[in-house]
Design an enzyme around this catalytic site. Structure first.
Site, PDB file in Angstrom:
ATOM      1  N   LYS A  82      11.460 -30.793  -4.744  1.00 36.19           N
ATOM      2  CA  LYS A  82      11.192 -32.328  -3.713  1.00 36.19           C
ATOM      3  C   LYS A  82      11.605 -33.217  -4.964  1.00 36.19           C
ATOM      4  O   LYS A  82      12.324 -32.403  -5.394  1.00 36.19           O
ATOM      5  CB  LYS A  82       9.771 -32.307  -3.910  1.00 36.19           C
ATOM      6  CG  LYS A  82       8.852 -31.350  -3.304  1.00 36.19           C
ATOM      7  CD  LYS A  82       7.307 -31.613  -4.086  1.00 36.19           C
ATOM      8  CE  LYS A  82       6.472 -30.774  -2.216  1.00 36.19           C
ATOM      9  NZ  LYS A  82       5.077 -30.621  -3.248  1.00 36.19           N
ATOM     10  N   ARG A 109      18.334 -62.867  -6.457  1.00 33.17           N
ATOM     11  CA  ARG A 109      17.692 -62.922  -4.827  1.00 33.17           C
ATOM     12  C   ARG A 109      16.962 -60.894  -5.816  1.00 33.17           C
ATOM     13  O   ARG A 109      15.550 -61.530  -4.437  1.00 33.17           O
ATOM     14  CB  ARG A 109      18.387 -62.384  -3.594  1.00 33.17           C
ATOM     15  CG  ARG A 109      19.648 -63.111  -2.973  1.00 33.17           C
ATOM     16  CD  ARG A 109      20.177 -62.467  -2.645  1.00 33.17           C
ATOM     17  NE  ARG A 109      20.836 -61.993  -2.935  1.00 33.17           N
ATOM     18  CZ  ARG A 109      22.391 -60.523  -3.114  1.00 33.17           C
ATOM     19  NH1 ARG A 109      22.825 -61.078  -1.574  1.00 33.17           N
ATOM     20  NH2 ARG A 109      22.812 -59.529  -3.475  1.00 33.17           N
ATOM     21  N   ASP A 159      -7.571 -29.677  -2.627  1.00 34.74           N
ATOM     22  CA  ASP A 159      -8.016 -29.491  -4.017  1.00 34.74           C
ATOM     23  C   ASP A 159      -8.847 -29.128  -4.732  1.00 34.74           C
ATOM     24  O   ASP A 159      -8.292 -28.549  -5.958  1.00 34.74           O
ATOM     25  CB  ASP A 159      -7.036 -30.944  -4.141  1.00 34.74           C
ATOM     26  CG  ASP A 159      -5.709 -31.148  -3.392  1.00 34.74           C
ATOM     27  OD1 ASP A 159      -4.837 -30.039  -2.973  1.00 34.74           O
ATOM     28  OD2 ASP A 159      -4.985 -32.334  -4.036  1.00 34.74           O
ATOM     29  N   ASP A 194       1.848 -23.323   3.217  1.00 37.68           N
ATOM     30  CA  ASP A 194       1.671 -24.175   2.027  1.00 37.68           C
ATOM     31  C   ASP A 194       0.549 -23.203   0.929  1.00 37.68           C
ATOM     32  O   ASP A 194      -0.342 -22.388   1.069  1.00 37.68           O
ATOM     33  CB  ASP A 194       0.330 -24.786   2.778  1.00 37.68           C
ATOM     34  CG  ASP A 194       0.300 -26.037   2.100  1.00 37.68           C
ATOM     35  OD1 ASP A 194       0.967 -26.647   1.261  1.00 37.68           O
ATOM     36  OD2 ASP A 194      -0.891 -27.594   2.235  1.00 37.68           O
ATOM     37  N   GLU A 216      20.941 -47.191  -4.969  1.00 43.37           N
ATOM     38  CA  GLU A 216      20.884 -45.914  -4.277  1.00 43.37           C
ATOM     39  C   GLU A 216      19.860 -45.038  -4.700  1.00 43.37           C
ATOM     40  O   GLU A 216      19.996 -44.565  -5.705  1.00 43.37           O
ATOM     41  CB  GLU A 216      21.927 -45.524  -4.629  1.00 43.37           C
ATOM     42  CG  GLU A 216      23.117 -46.642  -3.917  1.00 43.37           C
ATOM     43  CD  GLU A 216      24.506 -45.490  -3.864  1.00 43.37           C
ATOM     44  OE1 GLU A 216      24.604 -44.361  -4.652  1.00 43.37           O
ATOM     45  OE2 GLU A 216      25.741 -46.121  -3.203  1.00 43.37           O
ATOM     46  N   GLN A 243      13.771 -33.383   5.316  1.00 44.68           N
ATOM     47  CA  GLN A 243      12.181 -34.645   6.076  1.00 44.68           C
ATOM     48  C   GLN A 243      12.003 -35.686   4.807  1.00 44.68           C
ATOM     49  O   GLN A 243      11.267 -34.802   3.650  1.00 44.68           O
ATOM     50  CB  GLN A 243      11.355 -33.312   6.124  1.00 44.68           C
ATOM     51  CG  GLN A 243       8.949 -33.991   6.442  1.00 44.68           C
ATOM     52  CD  GLN A 243       8.463 -33.115   6.874  1.00 44.68           C
ATOM     53  OE1 GLN A 243       8.824 -31.681   7.399  1.00 44.68           O
ATOM     54  NE2 GLN A 243       7.307 -33.486   5.941  1.00 44.68           N
ATOM     55  N   HIS A 249       3.614 -28.935  -8.037  1.00 43.80           N
ATOM     56  CA  HIS A 249       4.233 -30.031  -7.972  1.00 43.80           C
ATOM     57  C   HIS A 249       2.880 -31.210  -8.351  1.00 43.80           C
ATOM     58  O   HIS A 249       2.033 -30.589  -7.078  1.00 43.80           O
ATOM     59  CB  HIS A 249       4.754 -30.522  -6.961  1.00 43.80           C
ATOM     60  CG  HIS A 249       5.006 -32.077  -7.156  1.00 43.80           C
ATOM     61  ND1 HIS A 249       4.657 -33.462  -6.144  1.00 43.80           N
ATOM     62  CD2 HIS A 249       5.635 -32.939  -8.016  1.00 43.80           C
ATOM     63  CE1 HIS A 249       4.885 -34.222  -6.587  1.00 43.80           C
ATOM     64  NE2 HIS A 249       5.115 -34.297  -7.616  1.00 43.80           N
ATOM     65  N   HIS A 293       1.025 -28.635  -6.079  1.00 41.98           N
ATOM     66  CA  HIS A 293       1.250 -28.115  -4.283  1.00 41.98           C
ATOM     67  C   HIS A 293       2.928 -27.438  -4.678  1.00 41.98           C
ATOM     68  O   HIS A 293       2.900 -27.460  -5.151  1.00 41.98           O
ATOM     69  CB  HIS A 293       1.056 -29.273  -3.439  1.00 41.98           C
ATOM     70  CG  HIS A 293      -0.439 -29.557  -3.448  1.00 41.98           C
ATOM     71  ND1 HIS A 293      -0.149 -31.034  -2.662  1.00 41.98           N
ATOM     72  CD2 HIS A 293      -1.556 -29.289  -3.462  1.00 41.98           C
ATOM     73  CE1 HIS A 293      -1.697 -31.566  -3.128  1.00 41.98           C
ATOM     74  NE2 HIS A 293      -2.146 -30.095  -3.054  1.00 41.98           N
ATOM     75  N   ARG A 335      -2.901 -35.698  -6.381  1.00 47.92           N
ATOM     76  CA  ARG A 335      -2.308 -34.549  -5.603  1.00 47.92           C
ATOM     77  C   ARG A 335      -1.778 -33.306  -5.636  1.00 47.92           C
ATOM     78  O   ARG A 335      -0.975 -33.615  -6.713  1.00 47.92           O
ATOM     79  CB  ARG A 335      -1.676 -35.556  -4.493  1.00 47.92           C
ATOM     80  CG  ARG A 335      -2.642 -36.662  -3.940  1.00 47.92           C
ATOM     81  CD  ARG A 335      -1.382 -37.594  -3.390  1.00 47.92           C
ATOM     82  NE  ARG A 335      -1.871 -38.187  -2.903  1.00 47.92           N
ATOM     83  CZ  ARG A 335      -2.616 -38.677  -1.101  1.00 47.92           C
ATOM     84  NH1 ARG A 335      -2.782 -37.508  -0.437  1.00 47.92           N
ATOM     85  NH2 ARG A 335      -3.477 -39.907  -0.878  1.00 47.92           N
ATOM     86  N   TYR A 357       8.402 -38.960  -0.969  1.00 49.89           N
ATOM     87  CA  TYR A 357       9.173 -37.933  -1.111  1.00 49.89           C
ATOM     88  C   TYR A 357      10.036 -36.987  -0.479  1.00 49.89           C
ATOM     89  O   TYR A 357      10.078 -37.226   0.664  1.00 49.89           O
ATOM     90  CB  TYR A 357       8.476 -36.936  -2.137  1.00 49.89           C
ATOM     91  CG  TYR A 357       7.503 -36.094  -1.817  1.00 49.89           C
ATOM     92  CD1 TYR A 357       7.440 -35.174  -1.481  1.00 49.89           C
ATOM     93  CD2 TYR A 357       6.059 -37.126  -1.558  1.00 49.89           C
ATOM     94  CE1 TYR A 357       6.310 -34.680  -0.257  1.00 49.89           C
ATOM     95  CE2 TYR A 357       5.144 -36.534  -0.934  1.00 49.89           C
ATOM     96  CZ  TYR A 357       5.048 -35.400  -0.384  1.00 49.89           C
ATOM     97  OH  TYR A 357       3.545 -34.909   0.047  1.00 49.89           O
TER      98      TYR A 357
END
Length: 191
Positions: A67, A18, A165, A138, A23, A41, A114, A57, A54, A127
């Site tokens: 993260k 299939r 950025d 930030d 996990e 979150q 990151h 940060h 990206r 993430y």
């Protein structure tokens, strides 16, 4: 305990006719890898173009974030840069290719910037973070800082960047809000 090392995690996949099952997160498995963080979150990004960058940060206290990053469609090169004041590995980085096919994940602790670049079109990255998004906390370092020296695998057209950025500070002009905890950045090993 918040592990000070960046960790590459390779989840086991169990396949049959299939498809496969795995996990993607287990508190028990994370703790056995030395990751004792409560994630609060989940975030997901979509990048249409190859070469979308990206980063780099981070989020500072009182809402600093660790993260756990994975690529759920396509592939990326993912990077963590040590920005802990007083660290012997300050400004050094590690990177790993994360693919939807392989299911690799990168744990990026507090005190590291990151960032990632997409290696193909239509990439999705998901993430987990250890604190809620707080715009006033930030921060970031410019992605192509020559002091850091990441060799980003970019297409011939160059990087696709957000306006935010493009104007982040360099490492030399940055005052780090993070303190060294005694554990230097190590080469990546799999957990």
């Amino acid at each position: 305990m918040n592990l000070a090392s960046v960790v590459l995690i390779k989840a086991l996949r169990f396949g049959d006719a299939r498809g496969w099952f795995c996990e993607t997160y287990s508190e028990r498995s994370a703790e056995s890898a030395g990751i004792d963080v409560r994630f609060v979150q989940d975030n997901q990004s979509f990048s249409a173009s190859v070469g979308t960058v990206r980063g780099l940060h981070f989020q500072r206290a009182p809402h600093a974030q660790a993260k756990l990053v994975r690529c759920v469609r396509g592939s990326i090169m993912d990077y963590a840069v040590d920005i802990r004041r007083g660290s012997p590995t300050y400004g050094k980085w590690v990177g790993a290719k994360l693919t939807a096919e392989g299911g690799e994940q990168l744990y990026v602790p507090v005190g590291f910037a990151h960032g990632f670049v997409t290696l193909e079109a239509d990439v999705e990255v998901a993430y987990k973070v250890s604190d809620f998004y707080a715009p006033d906390c930030d921060g970031g370092i410019v992605w192509n800082d020559p002091t850091i020296g990441i060799d980003w695998p970019l297409p011939s057209g160059g990087a696709v960047l957000s306006d935010k950025d493009k104007v982040l500070p360099t490492l030399a002009s940055f005052e780090s809000p993070f303190n060294y905890d005694g554990v230097p950045l190590q080469p990546l090993t799999s957990a």
